[in-house]
Enzyme design. Structure first.
Site: not given
Length: 350
Positions: A55, A194-195
């Site tokens: 990220c 999302g997962s």
């Protein structure tokens, strides 16, 4: 031997060098990452490489043939892969070689270089990147040893210091903000898009504070169904979540989508169907899932990774002495690894 060691490098860009809008332009999708790694290995100047993409950081570790002008090559490959200018990359990136690479890798693994100092997720992300590169036969003796030793050093730094003491997670920050907005959370409805691991942990944190209604929507329905089952919630088809958006109080964006999923107009439409009710949006994705312009809408609260990390690091000063102790420990590990690489002549013949 000394010349060979100078061929070890890392090109990187993280929250330290680049704002959020630049980081999302440099972020690599899974296929682009694999392709860049293949392209680097196909270059006769590069012997080993490994790409870390999270990220908050993109880093390319590698080992080149001695004497090669590798920096120009690697920078240009990344620019071509992402369609960004050299000026942008050069302004928001760093280049380390030899011993500095070892020190940097160890500090990253230990969470000292993280946006939320001391967080533990980065170690798992580093291990995953290493496993994928090793499986693709992109690494060799040098990078294998570097990453394996960095994982050991990270454990030492965590166990011998208090760098994680008082460390606040993204999930806990999100929960505190949600509590300020909604008060008691047991009636709040949550949608996780999302997962990904960070999104899942945030949803788990909300659940631990009383949220009972959590739905999950992902491009891969099987992943959504699996995670929804773990959260004791429901799975929503990815094509349908926008129509159901107004039902939710809290939305967590944590997908790997290449572009925005929630535009200002989509959010405006949703809040029209829930007048006078606050709407809390948490964007954990890179690139971002939610258009930052939604902040202009009344009763909408949007927080991204930078916002949450800033709040989480408010107690950083209290941990500064432990951070310095951890950094000293890692310096010792980096120097020992450096000597091992030389003594065992891991780079001889490169």
């Amino acid at each position: 031997m000394g010349d060979s060691l100078k061929s070890l490098f890392v090109l990187g860009s993280s929250h330290n060098e680049a704002p959020l809008e630049v980081r999302e332009r440099l972020a690599l999708s899974g296929e682009k990452l694999a392709q860049l790694q293949r392209t680097l290995l196909e270059d006769s100047a590069i012997r080993e490489c490994l790409v870390v993409n999270t990220c908050n950081r993109l880093e390319i570790y590698g080992l080149a043939n001695p004497g090669e002008k590798t920096e120009e090559t690697v920078r240009n490959y990344l620019c071509q892969a992402q369609g960004v200018s050299r000026e942008l990359l050069d302004e928001h990136s760093f280049w380390h070689t030899n011993l500095d690479v070892l020190q940097h890798a160890l500090e990253v693994s230990a969470g000292l270089d993280s946006q939320m100092v001391g967080e533990t997720e980065i170690l798992g992300q580093m291990k995953e990147a290493y496993a994928q590169a090793k499986a693709a036969k992109a690494t060799g003796t040098v990078l294998n040893r570097l990453f394996e030793k960095s994982f050991q050093a990270a454990k030492s730094a965590r166990t011998q210091t208090g760098i994680t003491r008082g460390q606040v997670s993204i999930g806990n920050v999100a929960v505190d903000l949600a509590s300020r907005i909604f008060g008691n959370l047991d009636k709040s409805r949550v949608l996780l898009l999302g997962s990904g691991e960070v999104g899942e942990k945030t949803a788990q944190a909300l659940k631990s504070r009383g949220v009972a209604d959590i739905s999950v929507s992902s491009r891969t329905y099987e992943n959504a169904h699996r995670l929804a089952h773990e959260l004791k919630g429901a799975a929503i088809d990815f094509d349908d979540f926008i129509e159901q958006l107004y039902h939710f109080d809290i939305v967590i964006g944590s997908t790997a989508a290449p572009g925005t999923l929630l535009s200002k107009e989509v959010v405006r439409t949703a809040i029209r169907s829930r007048p006078d009710q606050p709407f809390f949006l948490i964007d954990l994705a890179m690139p971002r899932d939610i258009d930052p312009k939604v902040e202009d809408l009344e009763n909408v609260y949007l927080y991204n990774l930078d916002d949450l990390s800033k709040i989480a690091n408010e107690n950083l000063a209290a941990r500064q002495s432990e951070i310095e102790r951890a950094r000293d420990i890692l310096k010792g590990h980096a120097w020992n690894l450096w000597l091992q690489l030389r003594r065992r002549e891991l780079m001889r013949g490169i």
